[in-house]
Design a protein around this motif. Structure first.
Motif, short mmCIF file in Angstrom:
data_model
loop_
_atom_site.label_atom_id
_atom_site.label_comp_id
_atom_site.label_asym_id
_atom_site.label_seq_id
_atom_site.Cartn_x
_atom_site.Cartn_y
_atom_site.Cartn_z
N MET A 20 31.10 20.68 -34.16
CA MET A 20 31.90 20.44 -32.96
C MET A 20 30.95 20.19 -31.78
N GLN A 21 31.21 19.16 -31.00
CA GLN A 21 30.34 18.81 -29.88
C GLN A 21 30.31 19.93 -28.84
N LEU A 22 29.11 20.28 -28.38
CA LEU A 22 28.94 21.36 -27.42
C LEU A 22 28.51 20.80 -26.07
N PHE A 23 29.18 21.25 -25.00
CA PHE A 23 28.84 20.88 -23.63
C PHE A 23 28.41 22.13 -22.87
N TYR A 24 27.72 21.91 -21.75
CA TYR A 24 27.18 23.02 -20.95
C TYR A 24 27.64 22.92 -19.51
N ASP A 25 28.08 24.07 -18.98
CA ASP A 25 28.40 24.17 -17.55
C ASP A 25 28.23 25.63 -17.15
N ALA A 26 27.27 25.89 -16.26
CA ALA A 26 26.98 27.26 -15.83
C ALA A 26 28.17 27.89 -15.11
N ALA A 27 29.08 27.07 -14.58
CA ALA A 27 30.22 27.58 -13.82
C ALA A 27 31.36 28.08 -14.71
N GLU A 67 40.60 27.93 -17.38
CA GLU A 67 41.65 27.50 -18.31
C GLU A 67 41.62 25.99 -18.53
N ASN A 68 41.31 25.25 -17.47
CA ASN A 68 41.19 23.80 -17.56
C ASN A 68 39.80 23.39 -17.11
N TYR A 69 39.29 22.35 -17.71
CA TYR A 69 37.91 21.97 -17.42
C TYR A 69 37.79 20.45 -17.41
N ARG A 70 37.17 19.91 -16.38
CA ARG A 70 36.95 18.47 -16.29
C ARG A 70 35.47 18.18 -16.49
N LEU A 71 35.18 17.32 -17.43
CA LEU A 71 33.80 16.93 -17.66
C LEU A 71 33.31 16.00 -16.56
N LEU A 94 31.42 11.52 -24.27
CA LEU A 94 32.46 12.05 -25.16
C LEU A 94 33.37 10.96 -25.69
N ILE A 95 33.84 10.09 -24.80
CA ILE A 95 34.86 9.10 -25.17
C ILE A 95 34.25 7.81 -25.72
N LYS A 96 33.22 7.29 -25.04
CA LYS A 96 32.65 6.01 -25.45
C LYS A 96 31.66 6.13 -26.61
N VAL A 97 30.79 7.16 -26.54
CA VAL A 97 29.73 7.29 -27.54
C VAL A 97 30.24 8.04 -28.77
N LEU A 98 30.84 9.21 -28.54
CA LEU A 98 31.31 10.02 -29.66
C LEU A 98 32.69 9.59 -30.17
N ARG A 99 33.37 8.76 -29.38
CA ARG A 99 34.68 8.21 -29.75
C ARG A 99 35.73 9.31 -30.01
N LYS A 100 35.67 10.36 -29.19
CA LYS A 100 36.66 11.42 -29.28
C LYS A 100 37.95 10.99 -28.59
N LYS A 101 39.07 11.54 -29.07
CA LYS A 101 40.38 11.16 -28.56
C LYS A 101 41.17 12.38 -28.14
N THR A 102 42.29 12.14 -27.46
CA THR A 102 43.20 13.23 -27.09
C THR A 102 43.59 14.01 -28.34
N GLY A 103 43.48 15.34 -28.23
CA GLY A 103 43.81 16.20 -29.37
C GLY A 103 42.60 16.67 -30.15
N ASP A 104 41.44 16.01 -29.94
CA ASP A 104 40.21 16.46 -30.60
C ASP A 104 39.67 17.71 -29.90
N PHE A 105 38.92 18.50 -30.63
CA PHE A 105 38.38 19.75 -30.10
C PHE A 105 36.88 19.64 -29.82
N VAL A 106 36.44 20.30 -28.76
CA VAL A 106 35.03 20.41 -28.40
C VAL A 106 34.77 21.86 -27.98
N ASP A 112 39.78 10.31 -20.84
CA ASP A 112 39.41 9.30 -19.86
C ASP A 112 37.88 9.26 -19.79
N GLU A 113 37.28 8.09 -19.96
CA GLU A 113 35.83 8.00 -19.99
C GLU A 113 35.18 8.29 -18.65
#
Length: 235
Positions: free
Chosen positions: A1-8, A14-18, A26-38, A56-57
């Motif tokens: 599962m793709q891992l992202f980092y945010d010290a905050a 509850e909600n997080y915006r990359l 996430l969207i263009k390179v990894l080609r992840k879609k709505t409903g996928d988990f990270v 949204d890319e």
């Protein structure tokens, strides 16, 4: 599962915006879609699982579905190493050390140091990338450069070693390390520590250690030290 980092990231998130950069990855390179988990970590052990709510890319949105606080290792390893003349060698060493697992890199300024100043921003990016690549939730600290005498005096590890190529009574690092205790290892520049620096370390409770019979480059010695400590924790 793709891992992202945010010290905050925290327990109440509850909600997080990359960021735009991460959204594009996430969207263009990894080609992840709505409903996928990270997964997202704050680098302090908090690991969150999230579902992509908006693919949204430019501004991907995640919905946090679960959180877990992962404990620190019982014993920590701190690497005190004189920065190499070529920064790419240092970055390579930190990347591999992060993959293997360690807690802190403290650059030290020695009498024979080839590099007197060090910008840590790029090094921090290196360890963040390596942490994410290796799927870890604890980010090693990268400290600002310190004079070796200050670093020695401030070192509070339970086991303290200074690696030295000159004439001295030495212990074998692997044999001397004790399982379950924190450790710090000092690695000097290509010209090695001066006898005065070694004597100062001995006065502060350090042991002179050997990493083997071969003469190693600074960055190789650092990686050997990290590996040796981790192997000891498994023995």
């Amino acid at each position: 599962m793709q891992l992202f980092y945010d010290a905050a990231l925290n327990e109440s998130t509850e909600n997080y915006r990359l960021s735009r950069e991460e959204s594009k990855h996430l969207i263009k390179v990894l080609r992840k879609k709505t409903g996928d988990f990270v997964q997202v970590t704050n680098g302090s052990g908090l690991l969150a699982t999230a579902v992509i709510a908006v693919a949204d890319e430019n501004k991907a949105n995640l919905q946090i579905t679960a959180k877990e606080q992962l404990p620190q290792r019982k014993s920590s390893f701190e690497l005190y190493l004189a920065p190499t003349k070529m920064t790419d060698r240092l970055e390579w060493m930190l990347e591999k050390a992060t993959e293997l697992g360690f807690e802190k890199y403290q650059p030290i300024l020695c009498a024979r140091s080839e590099r007197k100043e060090l910008k840590t921003g790029r090094l921090e990016k290196t360890v963040i990338s390596a942490m994410k690549q290796s799927g870890q939730a604890h980010l090693p600290k990268v400290e600002e450069i310190q004079k070796i005498q200050q670093a020695i005096a401030n070192c509070s590890a339970e086991q303290k070693y200074i690696c030295y190529c000159g004439e001295a009574s030495k212990v074998d690092l692997f044999t001397s390390l004790e399982h379950g205790k924190s450790a710090a290892v000092f690695i000097g520049p290509e010209g090695d520590f001066t006898p005065e620096e070694v004597a100062f370390a001995l006065d502060h409770g350090f042991q002179v250690a050997s990493l083997g019979t071969n003469r190693l480059r600074t960055e190789t010695a650092g990686l050997v030290a990290v590996t040796t400590f981790n192997l000891k924790q498994l023995s």
